[in-house]
Design a protein around this motif. Structure first.
Motif, PDB file in Angstrom:
ATOM      1  N   SER A 200      60.809 100.924  44.718  1.00  0.00           N
ATOM      2  CA  SER A 200      61.869 101.676  44.032  1.00  0.00           C
ATOM      3  C   SER A 200      61.337 102.953  43.402  1.00  0.00           C
ATOM      4  CB  SER A 200      62.514 100.801  42.950  1.00  0.00           C
ATOM      5  OG  SER A 200      61.665 100.650  41.820  1.00  0.00           O
ATOM      6  N   TRP A 201      60.039 102.975  43.108  1.00  0.00           N
ATOM      7  CA  TRP A 201      59.439 104.148  42.479  1.00  0.00           C
ATOM      8  C   TRP A 201      59.191 105.297  43.456  1.00  0.00           C
ATOM      9  CZ3 TRP A 201      55.125 101.036  39.494  1.00  0.00           C
ATOM     10  CH2 TRP A 201      55.712 100.389  38.399  1.00  0.00           C
ATOM     11  N   THR A 205      61.037 109.328  40.959  1.00  0.00           N
ATOM     12  CA  THR A 205      60.156 109.121  39.812  1.00  0.00           C
ATOM     13  C   THR A 205      59.018 110.146  39.803  1.00  0.00           C
ATOM     14  OG1 THR A 205      58.527 107.648  40.858  1.00  0.00           O
ATOM     15  CG2 THR A 205      60.585 106.648  40.065  1.00  0.00           C
ATOM     16  N   VAL A 206      58.399 110.296  38.643  1.00  0.00           N
ATOM     17  CA  VAL A 206      57.322 111.278  38.521  1.00  0.00           C
ATOM     18  C   VAL A 206      56.007 110.767  39.115  1.00  0.00           C
ATOM     19  CG1 VAL A 206      58.310 112.366  36.489  1.00  0.00           C
ATOM     20  CG2 VAL A 206      56.735 110.452  36.194  1.00  0.00           C
ATOM     21  N   ARG A 208      55.861 109.257  42.149  1.00  0.00           N
ATOM     22  CA  ARG A 208      55.962 109.156  43.609  1.00  0.00           C
ATOM     23  C   ARG A 208      54.818 109.960  44.233  1.00  0.00           C
ATOM     24  NH1 ARG A 208      60.077 112.536  41.831  1.00  0.00           N
ATOM     25  NH2 ARG A 208      60.261 114.578  42.857  1.00  0.00           N
TER      26      ARG A 208
END
Length: 313
Positions: A200-201, A205-206, A208
């Motif tokens: 999910s990340w 997200t920062v 990734r």
């Protein structure tokens, strides 16, 4: 452009193939005759038209030193040798001086891309004289990924390997952060889908990144990583990074801790942790686990009743 490639392993072999696909003529040599185009370094040099370019992709240290030493005897003024392995940057100046005595140029290139480089291209960090770099640009342009990024002339001789060393040090820290996050998620009774969390990340997200993508791939292959023993080796560049930090008085707490965590992973029964456990038992009466695996009572420890010195009270 014509180029000789010494070392046709996973990296060197794929780099040679990418160059060939890009229209370059590659003459390859490897200790394995099944993948070599020629039978010796002498034959490789003789197969190239002057002025020659030879790229060395062999293990750092003695293999690289011996290869460069032999090339120095075979090559001529105006030729260029590229060291694309993971050599220590302090060795580059020595090699450049030795080859320069014969008029042979030397360029060090840190290469990142691993087994995916053939398909995606390689990030290249080069050190050396501008004249030599400019002459080699057709090679670099073919090896690097498409687009404006992926190559840098980092500076003088040694700068390429120094940049790659720092890159790998950062990689140590990033991997350690993912590893610690994974272990903490596994420890929670509330969390039921650790692989799903990492997946999910990957979007929005920062954190990734490609490393995160590779983490998800690993979890897809082995949901709880039960098939892997918790031991991580180091290539040496993490150690060099920490040593360079000491030499330049630059604090590297994250990278240093990540390196030491790898050392700790190789100890089934850490001597350092034995000391920590013994001292905690002595001053605080904390329970200890014996070599037989039995948990002892902390209050029964001999040192538990010893009063601390005044300054520690």
């Amino acid at each position: 452009m014509q180029i000789g490639m010494i070392g046709l392993g996973r990296m060197g072999g794929n780099m040679a193939e990418r160059l060939r696909r890009g229209g370059h003529e590659v003459v390859g040599y490897d200790a394995n005759p099944e993948v070599s185009d020629v039978a010796s370094l002498k034959a490789l040099v003789e197969a190239l038209a002057a002025p020659r370019v030879v790229w060395v992709m062999v293990p750092a240290g003695e293999p690289t030193r011996l290869t460069l030493e032999e090339l120095g005897q075979l090559m001529s003024a105006g030729d260029i040798v590229i060291d694309g392995g993971n050599s220590h940057y302090v060795d580059d100046r020595v090699h450049a001086e030795q080859l320069g005595g014969k008029g042979v140029g030397f360029v060090d290139v840190g290469v990142s891309g691993g087994v995916w480089g053939l398909q995606n291209g390689y990030a290249l960090m080069a050190g050396g004289e501008t004249e030599h770099i400019q002459r080699l640009m057709p090679i670099f342009e073919t090896l690097k990924p498409e687009g404006p990024d992926g190559f840098v002339h980092a500076g003088d001789v040694g700068a390429g390997h120094f940049a790659k060393m720092v890159h790998n040090g950062i990689e140590y820290g990033m991997m350690q952060a993912f590893a610690e996050g994974y272990e903490l998620l596994r420890a929670s009774d509330a969390v039921k889908d650790v692989p799903g969390i990492f997946s999910s990340w990957r979007t929005g997200t920062v954190i990734r990144s490609w490393l995160l993508d590779l983490m998800v791939n690993a979890l897809n292959e082995d949901n709880d990583l039960s098939g892997i023993r918790g031991v991580a080796q180091d290539s040496g560049e993490g150690r060099w990074t920490v040593q360079a930090a000491v030499d330049h008085a630059v604090p590297l707490p994250v990278i240093t801790a990540a390196l030491f965590a790898r050392f700790a992973s190789r100890q089934d029964d850490s001597p350092a942790m034995k000391v920590v456990a013994a001292l905690r038992n002595q001053f605080g009466g904390h329970a200890i686990t014996s070599a037989a695996g039995e948990v002892g009572k902390g209050a029964d420890s001999p040192g538990a009743d010893v009063a601390p010195p005044p300054e520690a009270r």
